[in-house]
Design a protein around this motif. Structure first.
Motif, PDB file in Angstrom:
ATOM      1  N   GLU A  33       0.801  -1.225   0.000  1.00  0.00           N
ATOM      2  CA  GLU A  33       0.000   0.000   0.000  1.00  0.00           C
ATOM      3  C   GLU A  33       0.838   1.283   0.000  1.00  0.00           C
ATOM      4  O   GLU A  33       0.809   2.051  -0.942  1.00  0.00           O
ATOM      5  CB  GLU A  33      -0.954  -0.018   1.200  1.00  0.00           C
ATOM      6  CG  GLU A  33      -2.093   0.953   1.093  1.00  0.00           C
ATOM      7  CD  GLU A  33      -3.090   0.625  -0.005  1.00  0.00           C
ATOM      8  OE1 GLU A  33      -3.637   1.571  -0.581  1.00  0.00           O
ATOM      9  OE2 GLU A  33      -3.312  -0.556  -0.302  1.00  0.00           O
ATOM     10  N   GLN A  74      -2.791   1.678   9.328  1.00  0.00           N
ATOM     11  CA  GLN A  74      -2.083   1.096   8.189  1.00  0.00           C
ATOM     12  C   GLN A  74      -0.623   0.856   8.530  1.00  0.00           C
ATOM     13  O   GLN A  74      -0.034   1.587   9.338  1.00  0.00           O
ATOM     14  CB  GLN A  74      -2.147   2.031   6.975  1.00  0.00           C
ATOM     15  CG  GLN A  74      -3.521   2.184   6.390  1.00  0.00           C
ATOM     16  CD  GLN A  74      -3.503   3.087   5.168  1.00  0.00           C
ATOM     17  OE1 GLN A  74      -2.772   4.058   5.104  1.00  0.00           O
ATOM     18  NE2 GLN A  74      -4.325   2.748   4.196  1.00  0.00           N
ATOM     19  N   LYS A 129       1.545   0.940  -4.088  1.00  0.00           N
ATOM     20  CA  LYS A 129       0.482   1.707  -4.752  1.00  0.00           C
ATOM     21  C   LYS A 129       0.721   3.207  -4.578  1.00  0.00           C
ATOM     22  O   LYS A 129       0.475   3.997  -5.480  1.00  0.00           O
ATOM     23  CB  LYS A 129      -0.889   1.347  -4.179  1.00  0.00           C
ATOM     24  CG  LYS A 129      -1.349  -0.041  -4.518  1.00  0.00           C
ATOM     25  CD  LYS A 129      -2.693  -0.317  -3.878  1.00  0.00           C
ATOM     26  CE  LYS A 129      -3.066  -1.772  -4.058  1.00  0.00           C
ATOM     27  NZ  LYS A 129      -4.269  -2.128  -3.292  1.00  0.00           N
TER      28      LYS A 129
END
Length: 187
Positions: A3, A85, A44
């Protein structure tokens, strides 16, 4: 694909004698451009953390919250931008870290809040995954005038993973190290 990656490019570069994040590297305009391109292959979102936008809007910027050069303050500045996260954090001056290393760090993260690389000489606190839920703790340590990231290790679920190839974690701190790296392409 992972991520989030944050490349730390807001240091003083005092040993280099100039801003190392802006030095040319391989076929790229700067070391930062090289790192963003490299990590965009497996993340990403790739962000650059700095005190100000010295890249003229080319990158997704996370601006440092504090004016001083505190590793703990910088870590807080990064982590406070994410919620629940895991974020891969790497110093701009570590261009030789391999994707396999990142994969192994992520695999070892498991239920830990931090997972960083180490070799026989050092724990590389600026090469690993950090959970963003640690931002409040990082701020608290910063406010207590505790600036070394290792203090965060002691107060969290921490793991380090050993790697044999210490050249992979070489920091380009001095101009002669930088010159050697660009001449050989990869130490």
């Amino acid at each position: 694909m992972y991520e989030n990656c944050v490349i730390l490019a807001g240091g003083k570069s005092s040993r280099m004698g100039r801003d190392k994040s802006l030095l040319p590297f391989e076929n790229f305009h700067t070391l930062t451009h090289f790192q963003v391109f490299k990590f965009s292959k497996i993340f990403k979102n790739v962000f650059v953390s700095s005190k100000f936008d010295k890249f003229n809007g080319e990158f997704k910027l996370i601006k440092d919250t504090f004016d001083d050069f505190s590793p703990m303050g910088g870590l807080y500045s990064v982590l406070s931008n994410f919620k629940n996260q895991n974020v891969f954090i790497i110093a701009v001056d570590m261009p030789f870290v391999k994707f396999e290393t990142i994969n192994l760090l992520y695999e070892n993260l498991d239920k830990n809040e931090i997972c960083v690389a180490k070799d026989k000489e050092h724990i590389h606190s600026l090469c690993g995954f950090y959970n963003s839920n640690l931002s409040d703790l990082a701020l608290s340590l910063y406010e207590e005038n505790i600036h070394k990231i290792k203090a965060l290790f002691q107060k969290s679920k921490f793991k380090s993973v050993f790697f044999d190839d210490e050249k992979e974690f070489l920091n380009l701190n001095y101009f002669n190290e930088y010159e050697k790296a660009i001449k050989k392409g990869n130490l």
